[in-house]
Each structure stands twice: as structure tokens, then as C-alpha cells.
Design a protein around this motif. Sequence first.
Motif, PDB file in Angstrom:
ATOM      1  N   THR A 145      -0.860  10.861   2.457  1.00 37.83           N
ATOM      2  CA  THR A 145      -0.715   9.627   1.570  1.00 37.83           C
ATOM      3  C   THR A 145      -2.116   9.459   1.792  1.00 37.83           C
ATOM      4  OG1 THR A 145      -1.586   7.418   3.172  1.00 37.83           O
ATOM      5  CG2 THR A 145       0.634   8.215   3.247  1.00 37.83           C
ATOM      6  N   HIS A 171       2.263   7.738  -2.309  1.00 38.95           N
ATOM      7  CA  HIS A 171       1.410   6.563  -1.377  1.00 38.95           C
ATOM      8  C   HIS A 171       1.934   5.562  -0.856  1.00 38.95           C
ATOM      9  CE1 HIS A 171      -0.267   4.029  -3.757  1.00 38.95           C
ATOM     10  NE2 HIS A 171      -1.234   5.229  -4.503  1.00 38.95           N
ATOM     11  N   PRO A 172       1.949   5.594   0.307  1.00 42.44           N
ATOM     12  CA  PRO A 172       2.863   3.243   0.538  1.00 42.44           C
ATOM     13  C   PRO A 172       1.840   2.740  -0.799  1.00 42.44           C
ATOM     14  CG  PRO A 172       1.289   4.294   2.243  1.00 42.44           C
ATOM     15  CD  PRO A 172       1.194   5.754   0.958  1.00 42.44           C
ATOM     16  N   THR A 194       1.658  -0.352  -0.995  1.00 41.67           N
ATOM     17  CA  THR A 194       0.966  -0.577   0.140  1.00 41.67           C
ATOM     18  C   THR A 194      -0.538  -0.423   0.208  1.00 41.67           C
ATOM     19  OG1 THR A 194       1.271  -0.458   2.406  1.00 41.67           O
ATOM     20  CG2 THR A 194       2.298  -2.480   1.142  1.00 41.67           C
TER      21      THR A 194
END
Length: 121
Positions: free
Chosen positions: A17, A94-95, A97
Motif C-alpha cells: 500500500t 492505497h487505502p 485513510t
Amino acid sequence: MTKQIDGIDPSVPPSGTGCVECEQDGGWWLHLRRCAQCGHIGCCDDSLSKHATKHAKETGHPIIQSFEPGEDWFYDYRTGDGFDGPQLAPPHSHPATQTTPGPEERVPPNWQRVLLRAQNR
């Protein structure tokens, strides 16, 4: 039948990530790019280390895709052109968050000035 594109393997998942080399070195990045051939995640050319481009030069893997949430564009280093490509193996970013720049705990408070200085060298 999906047309095969040289330099893209849709079955390969991303390497993680975050930028592989920045994670190893304790660095940080602005945006992330995914190698469409092997899944390597590297930082963009606006980042300090430009690992995505370095990976392409070292391996000969010619195509990246954005690894940012909501972006799905591809870029071919051979031609300098962007294009729409096939869906790659998940995850596709990527996330959400994860901060940009990131990772948050390693980004200096003056990150914009740091990047500007690096661009002017």
C-alpha cells in the motif's frame, strides 16, 4: 476476449500500500504509482525519490497506473502518453485513510517547501 497490452499483466496484485523503497528507507511520498507489469508500488515524479520511474528504468517495465483513490489512468514511459487500460488485480489504490502525502508520521511539516526545493535543483 480482452486485448493483451505489452507491459501489462492484469493478474498481478500490487506489492503493498506504499512505495516499496520509501517504506524500506523510512521515506515519504506525494503520490503512488503501480507498475502494470509486476505490481511494484513506487512514488511519483513529484516525490523526492521518484521510485516509480527508477523502477521502470531499471526493469524495463514500461507502464504504470495511478495508485491513488479514484484514479485509474495508465501512463506509458515509452511514448509519454496516458491511456485507459484494463482493470488490474485489486486493490486498485492505497487505502483512502492513508494521507497524501504519506505516510503521515514521516511527512515533515514543511513538506511543500522540501518538494519545491527538490524540483528547483
